[in-house]
Scaffold this motif. Structure first.
Motif, short mmCIF file in Angstrom:
data_model
loop_
_atom_site.label_atom_id
_atom_site.label_comp_id
_atom_site.label_asym_id
_atom_site.label_seq_id
_atom_site.Cartn_x
_atom_site.Cartn_y
_atom_site.Cartn_z
N TRP A 167 0.80 -1.23 0.00
CA TRP A 167 0.00 0.00 0.00
C TRP A 167 0.84 1.28 0.00
CZ3 TRP A 167 -4.38 1.53 -1.57
CH2 TRP A 167 -4.91 2.75 -1.14
N GLN A 196 0.09 4.02 -2.81
CA GLN A 196 -0.36 5.36 -2.45
C GLN A 196 0.61 6.42 -2.96
OE1 GLN A 196 -0.26 6.50 1.67
NE2 GLN A 196 -2.10 7.75 1.47
N GLU A 200 -0.43 9.48 -5.42
CA GLU A 200 -0.24 10.87 -4.99
C GLU A 200 0.71 11.62 -5.91
OE1 GLU A 200 -1.98 12.42 -2.78
OE2 GLU A 200 -3.09 10.60 -2.31
N THR A 241 7.02 10.50 -0.58
CA THR A 241 6.29 9.26 -0.36
C THR A 241 5.71 9.32 1.06
OG1 THR A 241 8.19 8.10 0.59
CG2 THR A 241 7.95 8.04 -1.81
N PRO A 242 4.78 8.42 1.41
CA PRO A 242 4.29 8.40 2.80
C PRO A 242 5.42 8.25 3.82
CG PRO A 242 2.85 7.10 1.41
CD PRO A 242 4.02 7.49 0.55
N MET A 269 -4.00 7.95 5.35
CA MET A 269 -4.31 7.29 4.08
C MET A 269 -5.72 7.61 3.68
SD MET A 269 -2.51 3.57 4.32
CE MET A 269 -0.74 3.41 4.54
N SER A 270 -5.94 7.80 2.37
CA SER A 270 -7.27 8.09 1.86
C SER A 270 -7.76 6.94 1.02
CB SER A 270 -7.25 9.37 1.03
OG SER A 270 -6.30 9.26 -0.02
#
Length: 249
Positions: free
Chosen positions: A70, A74, A78, A233-234, A248-249
């Motif tokens: 994930w 993500q 993004e 990045t996250p 997180m969406s």
């Protein structure tokens, strides 16, 4: 999963009927006589037990095949959103539509896309929601029902290897005030030229710092015209915020 569980029985029945019409060979092989299988029949009737089994199977698949990756998924989505947002700011809707993947072509006032079948979707004054998808490959996807809000699901630009590599020699290169400033400058997305200007370093130095952060899995880089756009990045965002995870969406 909750939205799937709350789908009205008549909607399930209609959608599964369309599936049976579009895949007759599969339906005949499994159900005989052109009718859906017993599972599809019970789903179409709105019974809760088979729907619960389907949701449990989807949750299990998500845990095994999607959840471990994930962060990379993500980050890719993004980064694509940042790229499209930059195009919109630079040149408006025309520039945004012109930067979509090569299987989609903007020829005002028509947006053309490679598609498995010939069909037309008339907006009739409605807006078009552009939805980047990590798993969409080859051709974009639109809703079959023309009365639903118009949505175009298109493939994100894949940057190659996953953005999150394991620990390595790059860890020792992440310390220092300059690299911290670079990470903060990339927070909302920026080009290499903007990065150099914001941090007061040379263009070559900004590019090198971004490369190191990208190798560390903290930054994702996508090409935008003649320049490149850097986004966090996250993991990079979490590091910048003192370890707090990115929502997180």
């Amino acid at each position: 999963m909750e939205a799937l569980r709350d789908t009205p029985a008549d909607r399930l029945h209609g959608d599964l009927a369309l599936l049976a019409e579009s895949r007759p060979a599969v339906v005949r092989a499994r159900g005989g006589g052109g009718s859906p299988t017993a599972l599809l029949d019970t789903l179409a009737e709105g019974r809760t037990e088979p729907l619960g089994r389907l949701i449990a199977a989807l949750r299990g698949y998500h845990r095994a095949a999607v959840e471990p990756y994930w962060p990379h998924i993500q980050a890719s989505v993004e980064a694509d959103r940042a790229l499209r947002g930059r195009a919109l700011l630079d040149g408006g809707a025309d520039e945004l539509l012109a930067t979509l993947p090569s299987m989609i072509r903007w020829r005002a006032p028509v947006l053309e896309a490679d598609y498995p079948v010939d069909r037309e979707l008339h907006l009739d004054g409605r807006g078009l929601l552009l939805q980047p998808s990590f798993f969409c490959r080859g051709t974009p996807v639109v809703y079959r029902d023309p009365h639903l809000p118009p949505v175009l699901v298109y493939p994100v630009t894949h940057s190659g290897a996953p953005a999150f590599a394991g620990p390595g020699p790059w860890l020792g290169r992440l310390v220092g005030h300059t690299r911290s400033a670079v990470l903060q400058a990339i927070d909302k997305g920026c080009t290499t030229s903007e990065l150099a200007r914001r941090t007061g370093v040379s263009l070559a130095s900004a590019s090198q710092h971004a490369c190191v952060l990208r190798e560390a899995g903290l930054v994702l880089t996508l090409r935008h015209g003649s320049s490149v756009l850097h986004t966090l990045t996250p993991l990079g965002a979490s590091l910048l915020r003192g370890g707090a995870p990115l929502a997180m969406s």
